[in-house]
Design a protein around this motif. Sequence first.
Motif, mmCIF file in Angstrom:
data_model
loop_
_atom_site.group_PDB
_atom_site.id
_atom_site.type_symbol
_atom_site.label_atom_id
_atom_site.label_comp_id
_atom_site.label_asym_id
_atom_site.label_seq_id
_atom_site.Cartn_x
_atom_site.Cartn_y
_atom_site.Cartn_z
ATOM 1 N N SER A 165 13.562 -5.671 -7.501
ATOM 2 C CA SER A 165 14.432 -5.542 -6.323
ATOM 3 C C SER A 165 13.579 -5.378 -5.058
ATOM 4 O O SER A 165 13.924 -5.905 -4.001
ATOM 5 C CB SER A 165 15.417 -4.387 -6.481
ATOM 6 N N PHE A 166 12.465 -4.677 -5.154
ATOM 7 C CA PHE A 166 11.565 -4.550 -4.008
ATOM 8 C C PHE A 166 10.924 -5.886 -3.675
ATOM 9 O O PHE A 166 10.811 -6.271 -2.514
ATOM 10 C CB PHE A 166 10.449 -3.536 -4.292
ATOM 11 N N SER A 167 10.474 -6.587 -4.715
ATOM 12 C CA SER A 167 9.725 -7.817 -4.467
ATOM 13 C C SER A 167 10.594 -8.876 -3.789
ATOM 14 O O SER A 167 10.103 -9.648 -2.977
ATOM 15 C CB SER A 167 9.108 -8.359 -5.751
ATOM 16 N N TYR A 168 11.897 -8.892 -4.085
ATOM 17 C CA TYR A 168 12.774 -9.857 -3.402
ATOM 18 C C TYR A 168 12.853 -9.547 -1.913
ATOM 19 O O TYR A 168 12.833 -10.446 -1.076
ATOM 20 C CB TYR A 168 14.181 -9.852 -4.011
ATOM 21 N N ASP A 169 12.952 -8.266 -1.582
ATOM 22 C CA ASP A 169 13.025 -7.896 -0.166
ATOM 23 C C ASP A 169 11.745 -8.278 0.558
ATOM 24 O O ASP A 169 11.770 -8.672 1.712
ATOM 25 C CB ASP A 169 13.292 -6.387 -0.020
ATOM 26 N N VAL A 170 10.607 -8.156 -0.154
ATOM 27 C CA VAL A 170 9.326 -8.520 0.450
ATOM 28 C C VAL A 170 9.238 -10.033 0.594
ATOM 29 O O VAL A 170 8.914 -10.568 1.650
ATOM 30 C CB VAL A 170 8.154 -7.992 -0.409
ATOM 31 N N GLN A 171 9.572 -10.731 -0.509
ATOM 32 C CA GLN A 171 9.443 -12.197 -0.538
ATOM 33 C C GLN A 171 10.263 -12.861 0.572
ATOM 34 O O GLN A 171 9.800 -13.786 1.222
ATOM 35 C CB GLN A 171 9.897 -12.697 -1.914
ATOM 36 N N ILE B 234 5.848 5.847 -7.046
ATOM 37 C CA ILE B 234 5.779 4.438 -6.603
ATOM 38 C C ILE B 234 6.717 4.101 -5.431
ATOM 39 O O ILE B 234 6.390 3.250 -4.618
ATOM 40 C CB ILE B 234 5.966 3.423 -7.761
ATOM 41 N N LEU B 235 7.861 4.770 -5.319
ATOM 42 C CA LEU B 235 8.753 4.386 -4.216
ATOM 43 C C LEU B 235 8.173 4.731 -2.832
ATOM 44 O O LEU B 235 8.186 3.878 -1.944
ATOM 45 C CB LEU B 235 10.154 4.981 -4.400
ATOM 46 N N PRO B 236 7.608 5.931 -2.638
ATOM 47 C CA PRO B 236 6.994 6.175 -1.313
ATOM 48 C C PRO B 236 5.864 5.185 -1.011
ATOM 49 O O PRO B 236 5.691 4.782 0.137
ATOM 50 C CB PRO B 236 6.432 7.604 -1.419
ATOM 51 N N LEU B 237 5.115 4.770 -2.051
ATOM 52 C CA LEU B 237 4.053 3.778 -1.826
ATOM 53 C C LEU B 237 4.635 2.497 -1.256
ATOM 54 O O LEU B 237 4.082 1.880 -0.352
ATOM 55 C CB LEU B 237 3.336 3.450 -3.143
ATOM 56 N N ASN B 238 5.800 2.093 -1.798
ATOM 57 C CA ASN B 238 6.438 0.861 -1.334
ATOM 58 C C ASN B 238 6.979 0.974 0.085
ATOM 59 O O ASN B 238 7.128 -0.024 0.774
ATOM 60 C CB ASN B 238 7.554 0.449 -2.288
#
Lengths: 211, 283
Positions: free
Chosen positions: A58-64, A137-141
């Motif tokens: 879900s994070f990677s889609y927002d980044v992509q 991991i979430l704060p890192l993102n």
Amino acid sequence: MISLLKKDFKLVTFGTFNKIFLIVFVPVLMAMTGFDFTMKYMYMTIVLSFAYMMVSTSFSYDVQYKTNLLVQSLPTTKAEIVRGKYLFSILVFLFSMIYSWFYLGLLNIFTILKFDLFDLSTLKNAFILFLILISFILPLNYKLPPKVASFFSIFTYVFLVNTFAMSITDIEGIFNHWLFSLYGGLFGIFIGLVLFILSTKLSIYLYGKRA
Amino acid sequence: MLEIKNLNKRFKEGFEIRDLSFKLDKGYIMGFIGPNGSGKTTTIKLMMNLLTKDSGNINLFGLDHIKHEKEIKDRIGFVYDESHFYEDMTMRQMKSIIEPFYSKWDNATFNNYMKRFDLNPDLRIKKLSKGMKMKYSLALALSHKAELIIMDEPTSGLDPIFRREILDILYNIIQDEDVSIFFSTHITTDLEKIADYITYINNGSLVFSLSKDEVMEKYHIIKGDPDILDQNLRNKLLGVRETKVGFEGLIDDTNLIKGLPNERIIIEKPSLEDVMYYTKKVN
């Protein structure tokens, strides 16, 4: 909040490729781990890996697709977006538990492997590890550039899974650690939840500062 | 509908929005113009609370844009210059993500716009041309009974036919007197067709915020032979362009040129582009 959760679930399930990937992920992971170590640790590894993969996707889609601008322009707030992601991760963990349980149940039915489907202590340990994993991991993102965040997230995930879930040597010793055993594991859950709440507040702060 | 008062925002890199103030009433189109890098997109991001202001007030529908963020965004339709969609999704899938966020989402309206814009909802977004993406953004922005449409450079990069189509759509929307449009662009000819008000910023500061008629009445282009361009006249001009055969400059008060020989000067109405060009030179 529900709209944000729906968004994330749609993101990780849209398209034929995603659907096939979700269906084959658990059996492929089981095959990769080789069915040759204690079932409850395999179950834990699968639950953690599946949940981690869903959150990362879900994070990677927002980044992509650089969709931050779109999501933040919708009737929601930055704090809600962050809380939504944390809630999504918990829901994904629950889903992952049931989903992996279904596969292991099938293996039990066909007597390919024997696994205690109602082993609550394994679920409890997986939950503690998952809370710790997400809290890091979430704060890192929310803080680091996407590629750097992704690297450190994978590193944290591999470290936790290797150390606690897949370490065959002296595995019982690890789970006799106070984090998992004190007050029957309730202390570990408490620590995990405190980390989770602090991590949510940190991520809200970090995302609020981000342009 | 929209009121900005003494807005300030400073970036580490040095660029800043300085003391920006203007307002837009219900039922009007405001063109927000300025050269590239003048702060148009930054101002829009501040209005949408995508950036945090340093000081000043932004009120939308009479409400503070931070305290009532969700309520305000529920009443805003936005269209940005670039596509920020999940491009591998179809338009139908993307709509299903956006729809639950709005309290007044209307599927019938959305379907009508999709039909009117000749968009197939089962087409992947990445297959759409820029003009089609813009129409799709517009369909989304208009399907939840938005009272204010905020558009950041919606016509940039579009061919003249698409641009004209988009402008016609906006013109039709504004027939509903309850809707306002805030429309940033550097293509000033678009605004001459549809805008009621023009707000012009340069280097992060307001140059003017006036009705289009006021702009056209206030500013004039003056042309003449080079020998009448003395220092006195030069000081009165907001900006000037000189060639060997003459000069052309912008003034904001015709009284300033009283006494000049009428037979040797020509006074013309400027285009918005003229106003932007000459005032940019001053700023």
